[in-house]
Design an enzyme around this catalytic site. Structure first.
Site, mmCIF file in Angstrom:
data_model
loop_
_atom_site.group_PDB
_atom_site.id
_atom_site.type_symbol
_atom_site.label_atom_id
_atom_site.label_comp_id
_atom_site.label_asym_id
_atom_site.label_seq_id
_atom_site.Cartn_x
_atom_site.Cartn_y
_atom_site.Cartn_z
ATOM 1 N N TYR A 14 9.932 6.981 -10.272
ATOM 2 C CA TYR A 14 11.372 7.036 -10.035
ATOM 3 C C TYR A 14 12.134 6.819 -11.343
ATOM 4 C CZ TYR A 14 10.156 6.902 -5.065
ATOM 5 O OH TYR A 14 9.649 7.183 -3.828
ATOM 6 N N ARG A 34 9.344 -4.503 -9.404
ATOM 7 C CA ARG A 34 8.074 -3.856 -9.047
ATOM 8 C C ARG A 34 7.818 -2.769 -10.084
ATOM 9 N NH1 ARG A 34 4.409 -3.451 -4.711
ATOM 10 N NH2 ARG A 34 3.746 -1.360 -4.110
#
Length: 334
Positions: free
Chosen positions: A170, A218
């Site tokens: 992402y 994360r």
């Protein structure tokens, strides 16, 4: 002997009752970004099952960052649903967080009303077969600010902390990787420059949330992309995140377009936990290992052998919300 899996641990100012974390997974239960009763009841049940911390999401930071099936955090109209979701999780004794993310080139114009997805560079996505629009400096600054806006909504909604997804292909990891970042300005080139966007997102959150609201990241331990980011550069990023004031790290692996199997059952249990261990050796904040950890004895072993401080149990908690309580009570056979 005490059970390490159920020893308390703190992430920043928040104390968790045990070391089991339910990571954010896309449940496809939202409608036009709005939290539904179905999603609330799903997580209410997991909160009752004994887990220490639940992350929901990912949640959007602007109109290009996700799809209508994601949890919306990019506008105040989504606050009532976020508040109800936080309360439902906490009702059972679990702590709650929201994972914020921007999909970058992993989004598709189909979900964006024909608008192009945005990314560090116009490098086509193998998932969508589309070439994104390159962000200019003003666009980058605007997204950083929107991460801050979304995080403030998470805080206002009553969640205990906020998580940011900085891996999996992402937007933040697209800036980090030389495969998708071919810029020649302050956001491209050297590793220091490629880390800049992610670190500026953290700085924005720190300035907006205050020191007592924990931030978790994360990140990938290895993106498993040929020519991408391996463990050494991921470790450098982890160290920079700790220096920036991040309170915990959750280590996952792989981009969505990577060919290495990551979460399917043929992957041995805990196969990628060594990547969390490599980071844990170098940082002083809690580290969470993830991927294919769905057995309480393995979870205990990983913690006792200093691979990690906590374990992420995802699909195990989809299958059985009471996985933690059964593990605590010696009812693993159930």
């Amino acid at each position: 002997m005490s059970d390490l899996l159920f020893a308390p641990i703190s992430i920043g100012s928040v104390e968790l009752k045990n070391r089991i974390f339910m990571p954010a997974m896309h449940m496809n239960m939202c409608k036009k970004f709005v939290v539904t009763d179905q999603l609330i009841e799903f997580y209410r049940e997991r909160g009752k099952g004994g887990v220490g911390l639940i992350s929901v999401g990912y949640a959007t930071v602007d109109e290009l960052s996700g799809t209508p099936g994601n949890i919306g955090a990019h506008h105040d109209e989504y606050l009532p649903g976020l508040k109800a979701l936080a309360a439902a999780i906490q009702e059972g004794g679990a702590k709650a967080t929201v994972q914020l993310n921007h999909a970058g080139r992993y989004n598709a114009s189909f979900f964006l009303g024909g608008k192009k997805p945005v990314a560090p560079s116009p490098v086509a996505s193998r998932l969508t077969r589309e070439t994104p629009e390159e962000l200019d400096t003003a666009g980058i600054k605007a997204i950083i600010s929107r991460f801050g806006d979304a995080a403030v909504r998470v805080q206002k909604a009553g969640f205990d902390m906020v998580e940011v997804l900085a891996g999996t292909g992402y937007l933040i990891s697209e800036f980090l990787s030389p495969l998708t970042n071919i810029r020649h300005d302050e956001y491209g080139g050297s590793l220091e420059n490629r880390m800049r966007f992610g670190l500026q997102v953290v700085a924005e959150l720190k300035s907006r949330l205050g020191d007592d609201f924990p931030i978790m990241i994360r990140l990938n331990g290895n993106d498993f992309m040929d020519g991408g980011i391996g463990p050494e550069e991921q470790l450098a990023f982890a160290l920079a995140l700790e220096k920036a004031g991040v309170d915990a790290l959750c280590v996952n692996v792989g981009w969505h377009e990577a060919v290495v199997p990551q979460i399917v059952t043929k992957v041995p249990r805990g196969a990628f936990s060594f990547l969390a261990k490599d980071i844990k050796k170098k940082v002083s904040i809690p580290v969470i290992a993830s991927h294919r950890i769905n057995d309480p004895d393995l979870a205990r072993e990983l913690i006792s052998d200093a691979f990690c401080d906590m374990v992420a149990v995802g699909r195990g908690l989809i299958a059985d919300p009471f996985f933690p309580e059964k593990s605590r009570a010696g009812r693993e056979e159930e």
